[in-house]
Write an enzyme that holds these catalytic residues in place. Structure first.
Site, PDB file in Angstrom:
ATOM      1  N   HIS A  96       0.786  -1.220   0.000  1.00  0.00           N
ATOM      2  CA  HIS A  96       0.000   0.000   0.000  1.00  0.00           C
ATOM      3  C   HIS A  96       0.829   1.286   0.000  1.00  0.00           C
ATOM      4  CE1 HIS A  96      -4.467   1.028   0.987  1.00  0.00           C
ATOM      5  NE2 HIS A  96      -4.020   1.599  -0.114  1.00  0.00           N
ATOM      6  N   ASP A 119      -9.894  -0.042   3.962  1.00  0.00           N
ATOM      7  CA  ASP A 119      -8.746  -0.706   4.589  1.00  0.00           C
ATOM      8  C   ASP A 119      -9.083  -1.079   6.029  1.00  0.00           C
ATOM      9  OD1 ASP A 119      -5.255   0.188   4.093  1.00  0.00           O
ATOM     10  OD2 ASP A 119      -6.077  -1.386   5.392  1.00  0.00           O
ATOM     11  N   HIS A 121      -6.789  -0.903   8.096  1.00  0.00           N
ATOM     12  CA  HIS A 121      -5.799  -0.046   8.755  1.00  0.00           C
ATOM     13  C   HIS A 121      -5.920   1.390   8.246  1.00  0.00           C
ATOM     14  CE1 HIS A 121      -4.183  -4.183   8.265  1.00  0.00           C
ATOM     15  NE2 HIS A 121      -3.904  -4.056   9.550  1.00  0.00           N
ATOM     16  N   ASP A 123      -3.243   3.495   7.859  1.00  0.00           N
ATOM     17  CA  ASP A 123      -2.086   3.789   6.988  1.00  0.00           C
ATOM     18  C   ASP A 123      -1.688   5.261   7.049  1.00  0.00           C
ATOM     19  OD1 ASP A 123      -2.715   1.425   4.244  1.00  0.00           O
ATOM     20  OD2 ASP A 123      -2.489   1.187   6.404  1.00  0.00           O
ATOM     21  N   HIS A 136       4.306   1.047   4.234  1.00  0.00           N
ATOM     22  CA  HIS A 136       2.919   0.780   3.796  1.00  0.00           C
ATOM     23  C   HIS A 136       1.919   1.126   4.903  1.00  0.00           C
ATOM     24  CE1 HIS A 136       2.162  -3.647   5.257  1.00  0.00           C
ATOM     25  NE2 HIS A 136       2.844  -2.973   6.167  1.00  0.00           N
ATOM     26  N   ASP A 227      -7.372  -1.637  -0.141  1.00  0.00           N
ATOM     27  CA  ASP A 227      -6.445  -2.604   0.445  1.00  0.00           C
ATOM     28  C   ASP A 227      -7.247  -3.887   0.618  1.00  0.00           C
ATOM     29  OD1 ASP A 227      -4.045  -2.434   3.149  1.00  0.00           O
ATOM     30  OD2 ASP A 227      -4.966  -4.200   2.252  1.00  0.00           O
ATOM     31  N   ASP A 229      -6.954  -6.224   2.385  1.00  0.00           N
ATOM     32  CA  ASP A 229      -7.149  -6.673   3.769  1.00  0.00           C
ATOM     33  C   ASP A 229      -8.341  -5.984   4.433  1.00  0.00           C
ATOM     34  OD1 ASP A 229      -4.271  -4.886   5.171  1.00  0.00           O
ATOM     35  OD2 ASP A 229      -6.350  -4.231   5.037  1.00  0.00           O
ATOM     36  N   GLU A 273      -1.886  -4.742  -1.752  1.00  0.00           N
ATOM     37  CA  GLU A 273      -1.592  -5.760  -0.745  1.00  0.00           C
ATOM     38  C   GLU A 273      -1.966  -7.184  -1.138  1.00  0.00           C
ATOM     39  OE1 GLU A 273       0.053  -5.302   2.305  1.00  0.00           O
ATOM     40  OE2 GLU A 273       0.406  -3.190   1.874  1.00  0.00           O
TER      41      GLU A 273
HETATM   42  N1  LIG Z   1      -0.386  -0.008  11.401  1.00  0.00           N
HETATM   43  C1  LIG Z   1       0.494  -1.105  11.145  1.00  0.00           C
HETATM   44  C2  LIG Z   1       0.056  -1.985   9.991  1.00  0.00           C
HETATM   45  C3  LIG Z   1       0.067  -1.281   8.680  1.00  0.00           C
HETATM   46  C4  LIG Z   1      -0.641  -2.106   7.597  1.00  0.00           C
HETATM   47  C5  LIG Z   1      -0.439  -1.518   6.244  1.00  0.00           C
HETATM   48  B1  LIG Z   1      -1.575  -1.885   5.161  1.00  0.00           B
HETATM   49  O1  LIG Z   1      -1.242  -1.249   3.927  1.00  0.00           O
HETATM   50  O2  LIG Z   1      -1.695  -3.289   5.005  1.00  0.00           O
HETATM   51  O3  LIG Z   1      -2.827  -1.362   5.607  1.00  0.00           O
HETATM   52  C6  LIG Z   1       0.414  -2.034  12.369  1.00  0.00           C
HETATM   53  C7  LIG Z   1       1.622  -2.071  13.176  1.00  0.00           C
HETATM   54  N2  LIG Z   1       1.528  -2.922  14.361  1.00  0.00           N
HETATM   55  C8  LIG Z   1       1.671  -4.341  14.037  1.00  0.00           C
HETATM   56  C9  LIG Z   1       1.883  -5.140  15.322  1.00  0.00           C
HETATM   57  C10 LIG Z   1       0.709  -4.936  16.278  1.00  0.00           C
HETATM   58  O4  LIG Z   1       0.946  -5.612  17.515  1.00  0.00           O
HETATM   59  C11 LIG Z   1       0.448  -3.464  16.516  1.00  0.00           C
HETATM   60  C12 LIG Z   1       0.314  -2.717  15.177  1.00  0.00           C
HETATM   61  C13 LIG Z   1       1.876  -0.541  10.839  1.00  0.00           C
HETATM   62  O5  LIG Z   1       2.801  -1.297  10.560  1.00  0.00           O
HETATM   63  O6  LIG Z   1       2.011   0.710  10.850  1.00  0.00           O
HETATM   64 MN   LIG Z   2      -3.364  -0.443   3.569  1.00  0.00          MN
HETATM   65 MN   LIG Z   3      -4.445  -2.851   5.540  1.00  0.00          MN
HETATM   66 MN   LIG Z   4      -0.707  -5.183   4.648  1.00  0.00          MN
END
Ligand SMILES: N[C@](CCCC[B-](O)(O)O)(CCN1CCC(O)CC1)C(=O)O
Ligand SMILES: [Mn+2]
Ligand SMILES: [Mn+2]
Ligand SMILES: [Mn+2]
Length: 305
Positions: A96, A119, A121, A123, A136, A227, A229, A273
């Site tokens: 993403h 999404d 998330h 992001d 991402h 996304d 997901d 994704e």
């Molecule tokens: N917010 C997350 C996931 C982002 C996902 C990106 B996508 O494009 O797929 O929407 C979550 C980070 N983190 C992961 C471990 C958990 O225990 C707490 C959240 C991050 O890595 O910043």
């Molecule tokens: Mn995303």
């Molecule tokens: Mn996501």
């Molecule tokens: Mn992802």
């Protein structure tokens, strides 16, 4: 409608391999022909060239910043070119982080665009608020004008100026939002419909409220960033990387796509994704077929015919 398909085989916005094969599996799944069968004029513009910078050390805890930043510039340039000759661009990701370039490129052609972000998330972590350092999870933070003073200018991102306002964004499908993201959403009043609101109001009311919040007069071009997901993991198994249970049903996702298509103001759709390396062959086929069936509904395939 003239549709320009653009492959963005990218995975350096996160730490798993596989999303670089997203464009390939979606093309092999027949996406171009299936859109042509809908009566669309579809031109495949090939893939964006991905840049791999050697010794791309993390900066401010953001990983692969130069690789992501320079590739994002190529994405933006290519999207801008596609949108100069086509009505709509379909961007096939890629993780993403590709949305940094797709939104920046689209905004050059449609400066008044609004963003619908579908999404699990948000992001919108800044390099500082991110717990993973995966870009991402940050794309919107680089694009929102109100966040400019909170986001360090990373190496590779010199070319990018924020191009959207927080009020131009609406989320649908959130169910895994980090504390720092929550604070940003609240501080800047970003429109956000989590899965709780989807259950509370129903998807029809959520889509209507989201569109009205960002574009009350119903005349602004829409950048829809999808996304996979956002969908329930039982459907999009290949988004298992950040699979969060309790996601959008296939019918809810179809409904979003059909309603956005019905506005006639769609400018770009990102599909992000898809990771065919997560899960087995059956998972991969299910995710590809599911994702293609959703994409068809962004381009005029309506369940009612
Ligand atoms: N917010 C997350 C996931 C982002 C996902 C990106 B996508 O494009 O797929 O929407 C979550 C980070 N983190 C992961 C471990 C958990 O225990 C707490 C959240 C991050 O890595 O910043
Ligand atoms: Mn995303
Ligand atoms: Mn996501
Ligand atoms: Mn992802």
């Amino acid at each position: 409608e003239r549709i320009g398909v653009l492959g963005i085989p990218f995975s350096k916005g996160q730490s798993r391999v596989g999303t670089e094969y997203g464009p390939e599996v979606l093309r092999n799944g027949g996406i171009v022909r299936k859109l042509q069968n809908l009566g669309c004029h579809v031109q495949d513009h090939g893939d964006v060239e991905v840049i791999q910078v050697e010794k791309d050390d993390p900066e401010e805890n953001a990983k692969n910043p130069r690789t992501v930043g320079l590739t994002s510039k190529l994405i933006a340039d290519k999207v801008e070119r596609v949108l100069r000759s086509e009505d709509i661009c379909l961007g096939l990701g890629g993780d993403h982080s590709v949305a940094i370039g797709t939104i920046a490129g689209n905004a050059r052609v449609e400066p008044d665009l609004v963003v619908l972000w579908i999404d699990a998330h948000a992001d919108i972590n800044t390099p500082m608020t991110s717990d993973s350092g995966n870009i991402h999870g940050m794309p919107l933070a680089f694009l929102v004008r109100e966040l400019e003073s909170y986001v360090t200018k990373l190496p590779g991102f010199e070319w990018l100026s924020p191009c959207i306002h927080a009020k131009d964004i609406a989320y649908i499908g959130l169910r895994d939002v980090d504390a720092g993201e929550r604070k940003i959403i609240e501080k800047f009043g970003i429109t956000a419909f989590s899965m709780q609101e989807v259950d509370k109001y129903g998807i029809n009311e959520v889509v209507e409220r989201a569109l009205r919040a960002v574009d009350p007069e119903g005349k602004r071009p829409i950048h829809l960033s999808f996304d996979v997901d956002a969908m329930d993991p039982t459907l999009a198994t290949s988004a298992r990387d950040h699979a969060v249970i309790g996601g959008l049903s296939l019918r809810e996702t179809y409904y979003i796509a059909e309603e956005v298509a019905r506005t006639g103001r769609l400018s770009m759709v990102d599909v992000a994704e898809v990771n065919p390396l997560l899960g087995d062959e059956k998972d991969k086929k299910l995710t590809v077929d599911m994702t293609i069936s959703v994409i068809q509904r962004f381009f005029g395939n309506r369940r009612g015919g």
